[in-house]
Scaffold this motif. Structure first.
Motif, PDB file in Angstrom:
ATOM      1  N   GLY A 278       3.924  11.991  -6.366  1.00  0.00           N
ATOM      2  CA  GLY A 278       3.169  11.467  -7.961  1.00  0.00           C
ATOM      3  C   GLY A 278       3.265   9.933  -8.744  1.00  0.00           C
ATOM      4  N   ASP A 279       4.011   9.338  -8.003  1.00  0.00           N
ATOM      5  CA  ASP A 279       4.152   7.922  -8.806  1.00  0.00           C
ATOM      6  C   ASP A 279       2.867   6.952  -8.455  1.00  0.00           C
ATOM      7  OD1 ASP A 279       6.469   8.177  -9.819  1.00  0.00           O
ATOM      8  OD2 ASP A 279       7.655   6.816  -8.407  1.00  0.00           O
ATOM      9  N   ARG A 280       2.464   6.438  -8.886  1.00  0.00           N
ATOM     10  CA  ARG A 280       1.046   4.984  -8.922  1.00  0.00           C
ATOM     11  C   ARG A 280       1.530   4.735  -7.906  1.00  0.00           C
ATOM     12  NH1 ARG A 280      -3.806   6.888 -10.739  1.00  0.00           N
ATOM     13  NH2 ARG A 280      -4.690   5.188  -9.388  1.00  0.00           N
ATOM     14  N   LEU A 281       0.809   3.456  -7.811  1.00  0.00           N
ATOM     15  CA  LEU A 281       1.363   3.043  -6.443  1.00  0.00           C
ATOM     16  C   LEU A 281       0.243   1.333  -6.087  1.00  0.00           C
ATOM     17  CD1 LEU A 281       4.426   4.679  -4.405  1.00  0.00           C
ATOM     18  CD2 LEU A 281       4.389   2.840  -6.170  1.00  0.00           C
ATOM     19  N   SER A 282       1.151   0.391  -5.774  1.00  0.00           N
ATOM     20  CA  SER A 282      -0.243  -0.081  -4.824  1.00  0.00           C
ATOM     21  C   SER A 282      -0.252  -0.224  -3.173  1.00  0.00           C
ATOM     22  CB  SER A 282      -0.805  -1.728  -5.583  1.00  0.00           C
ATOM     23  OG  SER A 282      -1.571  -1.425  -6.834  1.00  0.00           O
ATOM     24  N   LEU A 283      -1.338  -0.425  -2.677  1.00  0.00           N
ATOM     25  CA  LEU A 283      -0.659  -0.878  -0.863  1.00  0.00           C
ATOM     26  C   LEU A 283      -1.184  -2.337  -1.654  1.00  0.00           C
ATOM     27  CD1 LEU A 283       0.617  -0.531   1.849  1.00  0.00           C
ATOM     28  CD2 LEU A 283      -2.024   0.209   2.260  1.00  0.00           C
ATOM     29  N   ALA A 284      -0.735  -2.762  -0.237  1.00  0.00           N
ATOM     30  CA  ALA A 284      -0.961  -4.630   0.465  1.00  0.00           C
ATOM     31  C   ALA A 284      -0.343  -4.931   1.644  1.00  0.00           C
ATOM     32  CB  ALA A 284      -0.451  -5.353  -1.125  1.00  0.00           C
ATOM     33  N   VAL A 285      -1.367  -5.193   2.125  1.00  0.00           N
ATOM     34  CA  VAL A 285      -1.514  -5.195   3.688  1.00  0.00           C
ATOM     35  C   VAL A 285      -2.560  -6.910   3.661  1.00  0.00           C
ATOM     36  CG1 VAL A 285      -1.576  -4.682   6.080  1.00  0.00           C
ATOM     37  CG2 VAL A 285      -1.691  -3.267   4.167  1.00  0.00           C
ATOM     38  N   ARG A 286      -1.429  -7.816   4.357  1.00  0.00           N
ATOM     39  CA  ARG A 286      -1.999  -9.093   5.053  1.00  0.00           C
ATOM     40  C   ARG A 286      -3.484  -8.476   6.050  1.00  0.00           C
ATOM     41  NH1 ARG A 286      -0.664 -13.062   1.071  1.00  0.00           N
ATOM     42  NH2 ARG A 286       1.090 -12.452   0.115  1.00  0.00           N
ATOM     43  N   PRO A 287      -4.049  -9.755   6.189  1.00  0.00           N
ATOM     44  CA  PRO A 287      -5.739  -9.558   7.062  1.00  0.00           C
ATOM     45  C   PRO A 287      -4.553 -10.237   8.303  1.00  0.00           C
ATOM     46  CG  PRO A 287      -5.997 -10.727   5.005  1.00  0.00           C
ATOM     47  CD  PRO A 287      -4.826 -10.647   5.081  1.00  0.00           C
ATOM     48  N   GLU A 288      -3.970 -10.645   8.552  1.00  0.00           N
ATOM     49  CA  GLU A 288      -3.114 -10.884  10.009  1.00  0.00           C
ATOM     50  C   GLU A 288      -2.360 -10.282  10.772  1.00  0.00           C
ATOM     51  OE1 GLU A 288      -0.139 -13.310   7.012  1.00  0.00           O
ATOM     52  OE2 GLU A 288      -2.602 -12.785   6.611  1.00  0.00           O
ATOM     53  N   LYS A 289      -1.882  -8.741   9.880  1.00  0.00           N
ATOM     54  CA  LYS A 289      -1.199  -8.070   9.809  1.00  0.00           C
ATOM     55  C   LYS A 289      -1.699  -7.062  10.632  1.00  0.00           C
ATOM     56  CE  LYS A 289       2.640 -10.416   7.967  1.00  0.00           C
ATOM     57  NZ  LYS A 289       3.765 -10.989   8.930  1.00  0.00           N
ATOM     58  N   ILE A 290      -3.174  -7.019  10.494  1.00  0.00           N
ATOM     59  CA  ILE A 290      -3.789  -5.642  10.906  1.00  0.00           C
ATOM     60  C   ILE A 290      -4.412  -5.796  12.698  1.00  0.00           C
ATOM     61  CG2 ILE A 290      -5.719  -4.487  10.318  1.00  0.00           C
ATOM     62  CD1 ILE A 290      -5.832  -5.595   7.724  1.00  0.00           C
ATOM     63  N   THR A 291      -4.903  -5.394  12.975  1.00  0.00           N
ATOM     64  CA  THR A 291      -5.094  -5.175  14.735  1.00  0.00           C
ATOM     65  C   THR A 291      -6.562  -4.382  14.714  1.00  0.00           C
ATOM     66  OG1 THR A 291      -2.580  -5.276  15.502  1.00  0.00           O
ATOM     67  CG2 THR A 291      -4.914  -4.690  17.024  1.00  0.00           C
ATOM     68  N   ILE A 292      -7.366  -5.281  15.390  1.00  0.00           N
ATOM     69  CA  ILE A 292      -8.629  -4.746  15.351  1.00  0.00           C
ATOM     70  C   ILE A 292      -8.874  -4.495  16.842  1.00  0.00           C
ATOM     71  CG2 ILE A 292      -9.701  -7.123  15.471  1.00  0.00           C
ATOM     72  CD1 ILE A 292     -11.926  -6.065  13.711  1.00  0.00           C
ATOM     73  N   SER A 293      -9.491  -3.543  17.272  1.00  0.00           N
ATOM     74  CA  SER A 293      -9.752  -2.996  18.667  1.00  0.00           C
ATOM     75  C   SER A 293     -11.141  -2.305  18.468  1.00  0.00           C
ATOM     76  CB  SER A 293      -8.753  -2.859  19.012  1.00  0.00           C
ATOM     77  OG  SER A 293      -8.214  -1.324  18.141  1.00  0.00           O
ATOM     78  N   ARG A 294     -11.498  -1.969  19.768  1.00  0.00           N
ATOM     79  CA  ARG A 294     -12.959  -1.392  19.824  1.00  0.00           C
ATOM     80  C   ARG A 294     -12.484   0.713  19.814  1.00  0.00           C
ATOM     81  NH1 ARG A 294     -14.728  -5.995  21.977  1.00  0.00           N
ATOM     82  NH2 ARG A 294     -17.418  -6.120  20.944  1.00  0.00           N
ATOM     83  N   GLU A 295     -11.244   0.214  20.501  1.00  0.00           N
ATOM     84  CA  GLU A 295     -10.856   1.746  20.969  1.00  0.00           C
ATOM     85  C   GLU A 295      -9.779   2.093  19.875  1.00  0.00           C
ATOM     86  OE1 GLU A 295     -12.450   3.692  23.648  1.00  0.00           O
ATOM     87  OE2 GLU A 295     -13.841   1.886  23.840  1.00  0.00           O
ATOM     88  N   ARG A 296      -9.858   3.474  19.573  1.00  0.00           N
ATOM     89  CA  ARG A 296      -8.467   4.030  18.668  1.00  0.00           C
ATOM     90  C   ARG A 296      -7.016   3.212  19.460  1.00  0.00           C
ATOM     91  NH1 ARG A 296      -7.822   7.505  14.284  1.00  0.00           N
ATOM     92  NH2 ARG A 296      -4.903   8.002  14.464  1.00  0.00           N
ATOM     93  N   PRO A 297      -6.691   2.624  19.059  1.00  0.00           N
ATOM     94  CA  PRO A 297      -4.657   2.624  19.591  1.00  0.00           C
ATOM     95  C   PRO A 297      -3.787   3.396  20.150  1.00  0.00           C
ATOM     96  CG  PRO A 297      -5.139   1.178  17.621  1.00  0.00           C
ATOM     97  CD  PRO A 297      -6.310   2.143  17.467  1.00  0.00           C
TER      98      PRO A 297
END
Length: 366
Positions: A278-297
């Motif tokens: 129930g707590d209100r929060l924020s999620l933060a993720v650095r761009p370099e921590k995200i993997t981009i791919s054509r297929e679902r990993p």
């Protein structure tokens, strides 16, 4: 280079500075250790330069106390403090040679002319300008003038050197080179450096520790890695580097507490969620921590799908902006090590999958 196990070399106790009805520095308390390269980082008007000027004695605190090497600075004028300051403009005398500029402050020291010249030569060797002593400032490059100003500031052998935006006048390539020169000089001399800067990369490169300032207060103090990887607030997370930030709610599931993130359209897992359902929060993720791919990993814990809306090529990496079904945009930074090896990067409009590890998710309280 920090001397461990010692009392703070600089102690700032509940210091405030008011200019009429405006509060430039608001109750700042801070300890800086001997031999430390310390950065005061913040945007324009955050109070960092005012705090630096109070250390130098150019401004008096409206409240609080400043100690340097155990001595209360309240009654100590600037010229009697064990401090020197290097200004953003360098403030070199145009009619004087490099040698005369470096030795200017030594005229008032109790030393003979041969001793003074010996120290000037030592300082020029320290900044690798020993062959430029007879030149005038206009005959030097911007980086060389910066080093002359640094040599002059070091010549009086202060216990504390204050640097106000020392690299702001340099171009990017020269700024990067000079950062390492300043680090090497600081390590060789063992002098405590306090650097004021608005440049996040500069602070991250130079400093042993950083104090992030905003509206006259310090938001977080710590080593660069801690500030970047473990920001303590939305402000610090957004100010240091690039980041994706989303509103979230803490929810209970079979594995404990997770995050419901409407913009991502799914439940996200993080390594450490200090919250209750129930707590209100924020999620933060650095761009370099995200993997981009054509297929679902395969076996991805946190995974969303979207379409490439924008992309930019920077040489060593590429930046993608991916639009999710909710309309939210996610920035992804991908290193270009695969280019030229038969791997084709995603293109505009292409459907892609984004994934990131729970350990890279930063959870912040609102």
């Amino acid at each position: 280079m920090v001397a461990e196990g010692h009392k703070p070399f600089i102690r700032i106790e509940a210091v405030s500075k008011h200019f009429g009805g405006f509060t430039a520095v608001d109750g700042v308390s801070l300890d800086i250790m001997k031999g430390e390269m310390f950065a005061l980082l913040g945007g324009s008007g955050c109070g960092k330069t005012t705090l630096l000027r109070m250390l130098a004695g150019f401004e008096d605190p409206s409240a609080g106390r400043i100690f340097i090497d155990g001595q209360d600075m309240a009654a100590i004028p600037p010229y009697e403090r064990p401090v020197n300051m290097m200004f953003q403009s360098y403030a070199l005398f145009p009619h004087m040679t490099v040698e005369a500029n470096v030795g200017y402050g030594l005229k008032y020291e109790s030393m003979s002319k041969p001793e003074r010249m010996r120290l000037v030569r030592e300082m020029l060797e320290l900044v690798q300008l020993q062959d430029f002593g007879a030149r005038k400032p206009h005959q030097l490059s911007g980086g060389q003038r910066q080093r002359v100003a640094l040599a002059r500031a070091l010549a009086r052998q202060p216990k504390l050197l204050l640097l106000d935006e020392p690299l702001a006048a340099l171009d990017k390539k020269l700024r990067e080179h000079t950062q390492f020169e300043i680090m090497n000089i600081q390590q060789r001399t063992g002098i405590t450096f306090v650097v004021v800067t608005h440049d996040q990369e500069e602070a991250m490169t130079l400093a042993d520790r950083i104090a992030v300032m905003d509206k006259g207060v310090i938001r977080q103090v710590g080593p660069p890695g801690d500030i970047y990887e473990r920001p303590n607030s939305r402000f610090v997370a957004g100010f240091i580097g690039s980041i994706n930030m989303f509103d979230a709610d803490a929810v209970k599931d079979g594995q404990g507490v997770a995050l419901s993130v409407p913009a991502l359209g799914c439940v996200i897992r993080a390594a450490d969620i200090a919250a209750s359902a129930g707590d209100r929060l924020s999620l933060a993720v650095r761009p370099e921590k995200i993997t981009i791919s054509r297929e679902r990993p395969a076996n991805a814990v946190n995974c969303v799908s979207g379409a490439v809306k924008d992309m930019a090529y920077f040489g060593k990496d590429s930046l993608f902006r991916v639009e999710l079904p909710s309309g939210a945009l996610v920035s992804v930074s991908s290193v270009n090590h695969a280019r030229g090896h038969g791997t084709q990067m995603p293109d505009w409009g292409e459907r892609v999958w984004l994934s990131f590890e729970p350990s890279t998710a930063i959870v912040l309280k609102v």
